[in-house]
Write an enzyme that holds these catalytic residues in place. Sequence first.
Site, PDB file in Angstrom:
ATOM      1  N   ASN A  44      43.924  40.945  43.373  1.00 58.51           N
ATOM      2  CA  ASN A  44      45.218  40.844  42.837  1.00 58.51           C
ATOM      3  C   ASN A  44      46.174  40.555  43.930  1.00 58.51           C
ATOM      4  O   ASN A  44      47.420  41.114  43.613  1.00 58.51           O
ATOM      5  CB  ASN A  44      45.417  42.119  42.050  1.00 58.51           C
ATOM      6  CG  ASN A  44      44.722  42.244  40.900  1.00 58.51           C
ATOM      7  OD1 ASN A  44      44.996  41.310  39.880  1.00 58.51           O
ATOM      8  ND2 ASN A  44      44.110  43.295  40.484  1.00 58.51           N
ATOM      9  N   HIS A  72      39.407  39.239  38.428  1.00 62.39           N
ATOM     10  CA  HIS A  72      40.471  38.472  38.501  1.00 62.39           C
ATOM     11  C   HIS A  72      40.300  37.501  39.681  1.00 62.39           C
ATOM     12  O   HIS A  72      41.286  36.870  40.161  1.00 62.39           O
ATOM     13  CB  HIS A  72      41.613  39.199  38.807  1.00 62.39           C
ATOM     14  CG  HIS A  72      42.238  39.963  37.529  1.00 62.39           C
ATOM     15  ND1 HIS A  72      42.807  39.415  36.586  1.00 62.39           N
ATOM     16  CD2 HIS A  72      42.347  41.245  37.523  1.00 62.39           C
ATOM     17  CE1 HIS A  72      43.222  40.604  35.815  1.00 62.39           C
ATOM     18  NE2 HIS A  72      42.865  41.673  36.150  1.00 62.39           N
TER      19      HIS A  72
END
Length: 275
Positions: A44, A72
């Site tokens: 992130n 992610h």
Amino acid sequence: MADSVKLLFIGDIFGKSGREITREALPLLTKLHAVDLVVANVENAAGGNGITGDIAEKLFGYGIQVMTTGNHVWDKKEALTYIKEEPRLLRPANYPSEVPGRGRFITQTKSGVRIGIVNVMGRVFMNPLDNPFTVVRSEIAQLQLEHKPDVILVDMHAEATSEKQAMGWHLDGIVTAVVGTHTHVQTADERILPKGTAYITDVGMTGPHDSIIGVDVRPALKRFLDGLPARFEPAAGPPRLNAVLITANCNDGHSTEIQRFNLSTDDINSLATTP
């Protein structure tokens, strides 16, 4: 080769504030604790979603030597190309084999200690990938066959506490450390398991802590109140650095100590004046 080694693992770096506090803290922590290798979860690091090549290069420049990720990792599409070219940026090993990148890496410290890093992702409340418990054993076996590492660190990126704890027990005595990531909330259960593996359920988040797991409180709270879609942005509040320092015996690959850090900017500034 040295008899012991110190590994610093930084919890999920979130957005610009996470990158900045990492830049400020790393030289101080590395010097103060005689750190031999720095690993960080960076999934992130780019605006709170994903990782880009430019940001990865900056983080390498700050002193991070190996990077792990999680669900992610593909949020910024350019990661699909960059991860093919940069072996120090890992993605969970239990993605299908045709997915770009790799889930393990071997490096060596200045004193000659060989360190293996493995990245896997849980399946409870997560994407239905291959079984991390079987994949991690396969990745470890390949590291041992190809490189004979002195110590091995595993990043278990998972939602469920039970799944992370199960991985710790699954690998107790087999690897040096199992560190959990993903929830952005640091747990206070760091310990050395009976057979010598350092463990913590979640290292936490390096980024804005006056937030809801990194994002601005207002849209996140609104979504809980009304259930409507909302655009999430990284919070602008004061950052904290969450990390663990693991000391390991290079002769048997077991951990002797795990120390948890939860540092504000003021805490880090005070390190600069530590004799």
